[in-house]
Design a protein around this motif. Sequence first.
Motif, PDB file in Angstrom:
ATOM      1  N   HIS A  56     -26.443 -12.175 -41.692  1.00 39.53           N
ATOM      2  CA  HIS A  56     -25.684 -12.352 -40.452  1.00 39.53           C
ATOM      3  C   HIS A  56     -25.130 -11.018 -39.946  1.00 39.53           C
ATOM      4  N   GLU A  57     -24.560 -10.249 -40.862  1.00 43.80           N
ATOM      5  CA  GLU A  57     -23.929  -8.985 -40.492  1.00 43.80           C
ATOM      6  C   GLU A  57     -24.953  -8.004 -39.923  1.00 43.80           C
ATOM      7  N   GLU A  58     -26.128  -7.977 -40.518  1.00 46.77           N
ATOM      8  CA  GLU A  58     -27.166  -7.072 -40.043  1.00 46.77           C
ATOM      9  C   GLU A  58     -27.664  -7.488 -38.656  1.00 46.77           C
ATOM     10  N   ALA A  59     -27.789  -8.792 -38.435  1.00 42.45           N
ATOM     11  CA  ALA A  59     -28.207  -9.286 -37.123  1.00 42.45           C
ATOM     12  C   ALA A  59     -27.183  -8.908 -36.053  1.00 42.45           C
ATOM     13  N   VAL A  60     -25.902  -9.060 -36.373  1.00 40.42           N
ATOM     14  CA  VAL A  60     -24.837  -8.692 -35.428  1.00 40.42           C
ATOM     15  C   VAL A  60     -24.842  -7.186 -35.187  1.00 40.42           C
ATOM     16  N   GLU A  61     -25.055  -6.402 -36.250  1.00 38.17           N
ATOM     17  CA  GLU A  61     -25.094  -4.950 -36.101  1.00 38.17           C
ATOM     18  C   GLU A  61     -26.212  -4.525 -35.146  1.00 38.17           C
ATOM     19  N   VAL A  62     -27.386  -5.097 -35.319  1.00 36.66           N
ATOM     20  CA  VAL A  62     -28.506  -4.757 -34.440  1.00 36.66           C
ATOM     21  C   VAL A  62     -28.234  -5.234 -33.017  1.00 36.66           C
ATOM     22  N   LEU A  63     -27.651  -6.404 -32.878  1.00 32.78           N
ATOM     23  CA  LEU A  63     -27.286  -6.905 -31.547  1.00 32.78           C
ATOM     24  C   LEU A  63     -26.311  -5.946 -30.877  1.00 32.78           C
TER      25      LEU A  63
ATOM     26  N   ASP B 208     -25.871  -2.731 -31.537  1.00 34.63           N
ATOM     27  CA  ASP B 208     -26.596  -1.493 -31.220  1.00 34.63           C
ATOM     28  C   ASP B 208     -27.433  -1.673 -29.961  1.00 34.63           C
ATOM     29  N   GLY B 209     -28.075  -2.830 -29.858  1.00 35.77           N
ATOM     30  CA  GLY B 209     -28.891  -3.115 -28.682  1.00 35.77           C
ATOM     31  C   GLY B 209     -28.067  -3.195 -27.412  1.00 35.77           C
TER      32      GLY B 209
ATOM     33  N   TRP C 194     -34.636  -8.177 -19.207  1.00 40.75           N
ATOM     34  CA  TRP C 194     -34.532  -6.745 -19.495  1.00 40.75           C
ATOM     35  C   TRP C 194     -33.635  -6.517 -20.717  1.00 40.75           C
ATOM     36  N   VAL C 195     -32.485  -7.194 -20.753  1.00 44.31           N
ATOM     37  CA  VAL C 195     -31.559  -7.055 -21.879  1.00 44.31           C
ATOM     38  C   VAL C 195     -32.229  -7.537 -23.164  1.00 44.31           C
ATOM     39  N   TYR C 196     -32.925  -8.663 -23.095  1.00 44.05           N
ATOM     40  CA  TYR C 196     -33.624  -9.226 -24.252  1.00 44.05           C
ATOM     41  C   TYR C 196     -34.627  -8.210 -24.804  1.00 44.05           C
ATOM     42  N   THR C 197     -35.368  -7.577 -23.920  1.00 43.99           N
ATOM     43  CA  THR C 197     -36.366  -6.583 -24.330  1.00 43.99           C
ATOM     44  C   THR C 197     -35.699  -5.376 -24.988  1.00 43.99           C
ATOM     45  N   VAL C 198     -34.611  -4.912 -24.421  1.00 43.65           N
ATOM     46  CA  VAL C 198     -33.896  -3.762 -24.991  1.00 43.65           C
ATOM     47  C   VAL C 198     -33.391  -4.100 -26.395  1.00 43.65           C
ATOM     48  N   VAL C 199     -32.812  -5.266 -26.565  1.00 44.90           N
ATOM     49  CA  VAL C 199     -32.283  -5.664 -27.872  1.00 44.90           C
ATOM     50  C   VAL C 199     -33.427  -5.879 -28.865  1.00 44.90           C
ATOM     51  N   ARG C 200     -34.508  -6.510 -28.417  1.00 45.32           N
ATOM     52  CA  ARG C 200     -35.663  -6.704 -29.306  1.00 45.32           C
ATOM     53  C   ARG C 200     -36.227  -5.357 -29.748  1.00 45.32           C
ATOM     54  N   ASN C 201     -36.334  -4.412 -28.828  1.00 42.77           N
ATOM     55  CA  ASN C 201     -36.838  -3.088 -29.189  1.00 42.77           C
ATOM     56  C   ASN C 201     -35.896  -2.366 -30.147  1.00 42.77           C
ATOM     57  N   THR C 202     -34.609  -2.596 -30.016  1.00 38.80           N
ATOM     58  CA  THR C 202     -33.641  -2.021 -30.944  1.00 38.80           C
ATOM     59  C   THR C 202     -33.871  -2.584 -32.349  1.00 38.80           C
ATOM     60  N   ALA C 203     -34.095  -3.880 -32.426  1.00 33.55           N
ATOM     61  CA  ALA C 203     -34.376  -4.509 -33.723  1.00 33.55           C
ATOM     62  C   ALA C 203     -35.661  -3.947 -34.325  1.00 33.55           C
TER      63      ALA C 203
END
Length: 176
Positions: free
Chosen positions: A41-48, A50-51, A72-81
Motif C-alpha cells: 500500500h505504501e509503495e503504491a501511495v508513494e508512486v501515486l 510522485d506521479g 493525461w493525468v492517468y498516463t503521467v502516473v502510469r509512466n511514473t510507476a
Amino acid sequence: MEDLQQLVRECLTNDRRSQEKLYRRFYPALFLLCRKFFSQHEEAVEVLNDGMLRVFTQLDKYDAAKGELFNWVYTVVRNTALDKIRSRKWPPHHEIDEEGAVTQNNILSKLEGEDIYKLLDALPPSTRAVCSLFYLEGLPVKEIATMLQQSQGTVKWHLSETRSKLKPILEQFYLK
C-alpha cells in the motif's frame, strides 16, 4: 462540482488548495492504477504521489484539445510507476520465445477487483507489472516491451510465468 478547467488554471498558479482538490478528485482511480503494479500500500501511495508531483510540475504541457485531463493525468502516473519499475534491478530471467505464449483469454476480467489484487500479490514485481499492463491495461506485448525496455521474449516469459504461478490458484478459485 467545481469546474475542472478553473481548477487546472488555479493549479498552474501553484495554488495548494486547488492541487489538493485535483489530487483528491482523481485519487481513487489513480490509487487502483498504482496498486496494480505494487503490492505494498505504501509503495503504491508513494508512486501515486510522485506521479501527481509530475502532474503539477508539468501541468502546463497538458493540452485540452488533445484529450481529457484525467486521461493525461492517468498516463503521467502510469509512466511514473513504470519508471520506478524500470529503475529496479531485477534478477536475470530466461527468455523464452514461444509463438503461442500470449493468450487472449483474459480470466482476470471475470474476477472481482479485490481478488485480482490478491492474485497480483502472488507475483514478483516485474512479472506483476507485465501482467497488469497486458491483462488489465490491454496493452500489446510489443508496447509493453518498449515501455519496460525489455525484449518481447522477456515480456512473453513474464506472461508465461504469470499463467504458471496463477493457474493453481485460479483452478482452486473456480472449483469452489
